[in-house]
Design a protein around this motif. Structure first.
Motif, PDB file in Angstrom:
ATOM      1  N   ASP A   1     -12.475  20.930  59.466  1.00  0.00           N
ATOM      2  CA  ASP A   1     -11.230  21.806  58.971  1.00  0.00           C
ATOM      3  C   ASP A   1     -11.126  23.268  59.544  1.00  0.00           C
ATOM      4  OD1 ASP A   1      -9.439  22.395  57.229  1.00  0.00           O
ATOM      5  OD2 ASP A   1     -10.881  22.831  55.628  1.00  0.00           O
ATOM      6  N   TRP A   2     -12.537  23.807  59.502  1.00  0.00           N
ATOM      7  CA  TRP A   2     -12.522  25.325  59.921  1.00  0.00           C
ATOM      8  C   TRP A   2     -12.084  25.432  61.517  1.00  0.00           C
ATOM      9  CZ3 TRP A   2     -15.643  27.508  63.681  1.00  0.00           C
ATOM     10  CH2 TRP A   2     -15.579  28.970  63.875  1.00  0.00           C
ATOM     11  N   LEU A   3     -12.278  24.391  62.459  1.00  0.00           N
ATOM     12  CA  LEU A   3     -11.854  24.424  63.738  1.00  0.00           C
ATOM     13  C   LEU A   3     -10.447  24.334  63.668  1.00  0.00           C
ATOM     14  CD1 LEU A   3     -14.678  22.484  65.658  1.00  0.00           C
ATOM     15  CD2 LEU A   3     -14.316  24.540  65.854  1.00  0.00           C
ATOM     16  N   GLU A   4      -9.906  23.387  63.110  1.00  0.00           N
ATOM     17  CA  GLU A   4      -8.380  22.986  63.146  1.00  0.00           C
ATOM     18  C   GLU A   4      -7.581  24.152  62.592  1.00  0.00           C
ATOM     19  OE1 GLU A   4      -7.142  19.304  61.305  1.00  0.00           O
ATOM     20  OE2 GLU A   4      -5.224  19.743  61.380  1.00  0.00           O
TER      21      GLU A   4
ATOM     22  N   SER B   1     -26.525  31.646  59.430  1.00  0.00           N
ATOM     23  CA  SER B   1     -25.593  32.094  58.601  1.00  0.00           C
ATOM     24  C   SER B   1     -24.411  31.026  58.753  1.00  0.00           C
ATOM     25  CB  SER B   1     -25.023  33.526  59.219  1.00  0.00           C
ATOM     26  OG  SER B   1     -26.029  34.316  59.071  1.00  0.00           O
ATOM     27  N   SER B   2     -24.204  30.718  59.867  1.00  0.00           N
ATOM     28  CA  SER B   2     -23.156  29.585  60.138  1.00  0.00           C
ATOM     29  C   SER B   2     -23.355  28.327  59.329  1.00  0.00           C
ATOM     30  CB  SER B   2     -22.988  29.643  61.620  1.00  0.00           C
ATOM     31  OG  SER B   2     -21.946  28.418  61.855  1.00  0.00           O
ATOM     32  N   ASN B   3     -24.408  27.896  59.484  1.00  0.00           N
ATOM     33  CA  ASN B   3     -24.904  26.734  58.836  1.00  0.00           C
ATOM     34  C   ASN B   3     -24.560  26.744  57.346  1.00  0.00           C
ATOM     35  OD1 ASN B   3     -25.765  25.686  61.276  1.00  0.00           O
ATOM     36  ND2 ASN B   3     -27.990  26.003  60.884  1.00  0.00           N
TER      37      ASN B   3
ATOM     38  N   ALA C   1     -26.567  24.361  70.422  1.00  0.00           N
ATOM     39  CA  ALA C   1     -26.301  25.120  69.188  1.00  0.00           C
ATOM     40  C   ALA C   1     -26.502  23.999  67.704  1.00  0.00           C
ATOM     41  CB  ALA C   1     -25.114  25.817  68.906  1.00  0.00           C
ATOM     42  N   HIS C   2     -27.339  24.631  66.766  1.00  0.00           N
ATOM     43  CA  HIS C   2     -27.220  23.931  65.413  1.00  0.00           C
ATOM     44  C   HIS C   2     -28.457  23.190  65.304  1.00  0.00           C
ATOM     45  CE1 HIS C   2     -24.097  26.301  64.353  1.00  0.00           C
ATOM     46  NE2 HIS C   2     -23.227  26.072  65.403  1.00  0.00           N
ATOM     47  N   ASP C   3     -28.218  21.926  65.622  1.00  0.00           N
ATOM     48  CA  ASP C   3     -29.051  20.718  65.454  1.00  0.00           C
ATOM     49  C   ASP C   3     -29.628  20.757  64.014  1.00  0.00           C
ATOM     50  OD1 ASP C   3     -30.197  18.270  66.567  1.00  0.00           O
ATOM     51  OD2 ASP C   3     -32.206  19.404  66.875  1.00  0.00           O
TER      52      ASP C   3
ATOM     53  N   THR D   1     -23.780  23.856  74.791  1.00  0.00           N
ATOM     54  CA  THR D   1     -23.028  23.023  74.015  1.00  0.00           C
ATOM     55  C   THR D   1     -23.407  23.263  72.381  1.00  0.00           C
ATOM     56  OG1 THR D   1     -21.692  21.036  73.987  1.00  0.00           O
ATOM     57  CG2 THR D   1     -24.084  21.004  74.342  1.00  0.00           C
ATOM     58  N   HIS D   2     -22.687  22.323  71.572  1.00  0.00           N
ATOM     59  CA  HIS D   2     -23.128  21.999  70.150  1.00  0.00           C
ATOM     60  C   HIS D   2     -23.784  20.686  70.129  1.00  0.00           C
ATOM     61  CE1 HIS D   2     -19.778  25.061  70.224  1.00  0.00           C
ATOM     62  NE2 HIS D   2     -20.539  25.433  68.823  1.00  0.00           N
ATOM     63  N   LEU D   3     -24.528  20.513  69.010  1.00  0.00           N
ATOM     64  CA  LEU D   3     -25.173  19.224  68.856  1.00  0.00           C
ATOM     65  C   LEU D   3     -25.645  19.143  67.296  1.00  0.00           C
ATOM     66  CD1 LEU D   3     -27.031  16.880  70.017  1.00  0.00           C
ATOM     67  CD2 LEU D   3     -28.954  18.564  70.070  1.00  0.00           C
TER      68      LEU D   3
ATOM     69  N   PRO E   1     -19.071  22.605  77.940  1.00  0.00           N
ATOM     70  CA  PRO E   1     -18.412  21.794  77.014  1.00  0.00           C
ATOM     71  C   PRO E   1     -18.450  22.166  75.772  1.00  0.00           C
ATOM     72  CG  PRO E   1     -20.403  20.738  77.882  1.00  0.00           C
ATOM     73  CD  PRO E   1     -20.456  22.115  78.433  1.00  0.00           C
ATOM     74  N   ARG E   2     -17.194  22.148  75.170  1.00  0.00           N
ATOM     75  CA  ARG E   2     -17.178  22.497  73.502  1.00  0.00           C
ATOM     76  C   ARG E   2     -18.268  21.790  72.835  1.00  0.00           C
ATOM     77  NH1 ARG E   2     -13.359  26.153  71.142  1.00  0.00           N
ATOM     78  NH2 ARG E   2     -14.209  26.480  69.364  1.00  0.00           N
ATOM     79  N   PHE E   3     -18.323  20.426  72.775  1.00  0.00           N
ATOM     80  CA  PHE E   3     -19.077  19.535  72.162  1.00  0.00           C
ATOM     81  C   PHE E   3     -18.526  18.266  72.646  1.00  0.00           C
ATOM     82  CE2 PHE E   3     -17.074  19.455  67.413  1.00  0.00           C
ATOM     83  CZ  PHE E   3     -15.712  19.279  67.873  1.00  0.00           C
ATOM     84  N   ALA E   4     -19.345  17.236  72.263  1.00  0.00           N
ATOM     85  CA  ALA E   4     -19.229  15.746  72.674  1.00  0.00           C
ATOM     86  C   ALA E   4     -17.794  15.287  72.066  1.00  0.00           C
ATOM     87  CB  ALA E   4     -20.338  14.870  72.251  1.00  0.00           C
TER      88      ALA E   4
ATOM     89  N   ILE F   1     -22.990  32.716  70.326  1.00  0.00           N
ATOM     90  CA  ILE F   1     -21.610  33.462  70.006  1.00  0.00           C
ATOM     91  C   ILE F   1     -20.476  32.938  70.607  1.00  0.00           C
ATOM     92  CG2 ILE F   1     -22.531  35.289  71.375  1.00  0.00           C
ATOM     93  CD1 ILE F   1     -21.831  37.243  69.078  1.00  0.00           C
ATOM     94  N   HIS F   2     -19.506  33.155  70.020  1.00  0.00           N
ATOM     95  CA  HIS F   2     -17.918  32.657  70.610  1.00  0.00           C
ATOM     96  C   HIS F   2     -17.251  34.114  70.904  1.00  0.00           C
ATOM     97  CE1 HIS F   2     -18.403  28.236  69.837  1.00  0.00           C
ATOM     98  NE2 HIS F   2     -19.411  28.683  69.040  1.00  0.00           N
ATOM     99  N   PHE F   3     -16.913  34.299  72.013  1.00  0.00           N
ATOM    100  CA  PHE F   3     -16.068  35.528  72.164  1.00  0.00           C
ATOM    101  C   PHE F   3     -14.546  35.249  71.621  1.00  0.00           C
ATOM    102  CE2 PHE F   3     -12.731  35.908  76.095  1.00  0.00           C
ATOM    103  CZ  PHE F   3     -12.352  37.178  75.299  1.00  0.00           C
TER     104      PHE F   3
HETATM  105  N1  GUN Z   1     -18.376  22.745  67.301  1.00  0.00           N
HETATM  106  C1  GUN Z   1     -17.499  22.870  68.341  1.00  0.00           C
HETATM  107  N2  GUN Z   1     -17.037  23.906  68.415  1.00  0.00           N
HETATM  108  C2  GUN Z   1     -17.619  24.742  67.449  1.00  0.00           C
HETATM  109  C3  GUN Z   1     -17.329  25.946  67.038  1.00  0.00           C
HETATM  110  O1  GUN Z   1     -16.433  27.056  67.621  1.00  0.00           O
HETATM  111  N3  GUN Z   1     -18.029  26.630  66.106  1.00  0.00           N
HETATM  112  C4  GUN Z   1     -19.064  25.861  65.456  1.00  0.00           C
HETATM  113  N4  GUN Z   1     -19.929  26.360  64.694  1.00  0.00           N
HETATM  114  N5  GUN Z   1     -19.401  24.573  65.835  1.00  0.00           N
HETATM  115  C5  GUN Z   1     -18.581  24.043  66.800  1.00  0.00           C
END
Ligand code: GUN
Ligand code: ZN
Length: 441
Positions: free
Chosen positions: A95-98, A295-297, A270-272, A231-233, A203-206, A78-80
């Motif tokens: 696109d959603w991140l940006e 849900s996010s996926n 997260a995710h994979d 992190t995310h993967l 780290p946010r993601f690679a 979860i992201h604060f």
């Molecule tokens: N990958 C890098 N940052 C994020 C984020 O904030 N949310 C999601 N779902 N994936 C990310």
């Protein structure tokens, strides 16, 4: 509220999953007239109310019949800073991140804003029954400190960390590896192992971390025992392609983290959604856990999570709401989403109520290295619980009037219960949330 010194015996139907239903057939334990004995913040025992009462006749009973006791929920991703971007539908990850997430995350530079959001964020978690969470903090150290302070004040158990990144986001979210090291160290000194708080290197993601930044993460983990890593993967196909371009030496996405020793038993990725067989085998061998965020996926169109492949490969999996890419704070709803999406995924796993309870409680605790501390009602664990009682005129109350079997009742709770049914939440036996309607009781 101060619990009674001699303990309390909570009386209500109760459910917990002290075993893993993906491996054992009778993982769900339930008591239609249950008793949960809490002493000094720990579970002393749980079972049939009359047998617990007969064994401990001196302990006063709190009669909670009409509702249900479950272990507190564990949200593993979860992201604060994303509370206020919930509902940004219609975009894919990058696109959603940006356009949605990162502009909002930049606002965390404003400390009074960060403090306000931190309080609202922690309140949203506890009011949905979450007692433990692994949280992405902000890119700014003071905002991340505000999150820790808010969780500490509320009594919530969290692991969290400052998000570190040095490329491809927005300049105001970047820090140098040297600064990330310095600021992370200060936060670790201040918050790691303070009360119910743990520090997680984040780290946010690679894509947004250079090799030097990933090396800083490795160094922090080496220098401080007991840290978590998150992190995310493998979330999104375009993201995976970008990572391949940025790290041409890496065989795949996971290999980037492996190169810096970041895939290990204290890691939650997260995710994979798009793993190869080789990556699944390596995740299992390293003990890295995956935070599945159904849900996010779905909301970000990232894809259908291959749960069966993870289970078959023996990769540890738990659930995360992924606020704000996801759809809210409710772990019951997240469990339901996992069920629904597995129903329509090719080769999906047919999840039952025991799977959903395990995924939202003990599996999360185990992913965070807290399997001996929380996640179920076995004796000796922290008394972390959620008391659910549906409003009298609600569809869930109507379903439960039919006196369903325990499994059916639990499935109905996952299908129909939301924050309106969460009446009381406790961590280590102390009340951290009570709904307004319960106050009036
Ligand atoms: N990958 C890098 N940052 C994020 C984020 O904030 N949310 C999601 N779902 N994936 C990310
Ligand atoms: Zn995320």
């Amino acid at each position: 509220m101060i619990p009674s010194p001699g303990g309390e015996l909570l009386r209500a139907p109760l459910f917990h999953t002290p075993r893993n239903p993906f491996r054992e057939s009778s993982a769900l334990e339930s008591y239609a007239d249950g008793g949960l004995l809490i002493r000094a913040g720990r579970v002393a025992t749980c079972g049939d109310y009359t047998s617990v009462r007969d064994a401990y006749p001196e302990v006063p009973t709190v009669d909670l019949r009409g509702g249900f006791l479950l272990p507190g929920f564990v949200d593993t991703h979860i992201h604060f800073p994303q509370l206020r971007v919930l509902g940004g539908l219609g975009r894919s990850l990058l696109d959603w991140l940006e356009h949605c997430a990162l502009p909002e995350e930049a606002r965390m530079a404003d400390h009074s804003h960060a403090c306000r959001v931190a309080r609202a964020f922690v309140h949203a978690m506890v009011s949905h029954g979450t007692t433990t969470a692994l949280v992405f903090g902000a890119h700014f150290a003071p905002a991340t400190a505000a999150l820790f302070e808010a969780a500490d004040a509320a009594g919530l158990r969290i692991a969290a960390g400052q998000v570190v990144s040095d490329r491809l986001l927005r300049p105001e979210l970047h820090q140098t590896p040297q600064r990330a090291y310095r600021e992370s160290n200060l936060l670790i000194e201040r918050f790691h192992r303070r009360g119910r708080l743990t520090y997680a290197v984040t780290p946010r993601f690679a894509m947004s971390a250079s090799e030097a930044m990933l090396e800083v993460c490795q160094t922090l983990l080496r220098e401080h025992p007991g840290l978590l890593f998150q992190t995310h993967l493998n979330e999104n196909v375009q993201e995976i392609e970008q990572v391949a371009r940025l790290f041409p030496w890496a065989a795949d996405y996971l290999a980037v983290y492996e190169r810096f020793g970041l895939s290990q038993p204290n890691a939650v990725m997260a995710h994979d959604v798009h793993p190869t067989a080789s990556q699944l085998d390596r995740l299992a061998a390293s003990g890295t856990a995956i935070a599945h965020c159904p849900s996010s996926n779905a909301a970000l169109g990232s894809g259908l999570f291959p749960l069966k492949r993870h289970i078959d490969a023996r990769v540890r999996c738990a659930l995360g709401t992924d606020v704000g890419g996801g759809i809210g704070f409710g772990m019951l709803k997240e469990g339901l989403q996992a069920y629904l999406l597995q129903r329509v995924a090719p080769g999906g796993v047919l999840l039952d109520a025991a799977h959903l309870l395990y995924l939202t409680t003990l599996a999360g605790a185990e992913a965070l290295g807290l399997g001996d501390e929380t996640g179920d009602f076995r004796a000796g664990k922290s008394a972390d619980l959620v008391y659910l009682r549906p409003p009298a005129d609600s569809p869930l109350a109507a379903v439960l009037e039919r006196d369903p079997s325990p499994e059916q009742a639990l499935a109905a709770i996952f299908t129909l219960a939301g924050a309106e049914s969460v009446r009381e939440v406790r961590v280590e036996g102390s009340i951290v949330y009570r709904s307004a309607s319960t106050e009036k009781r």
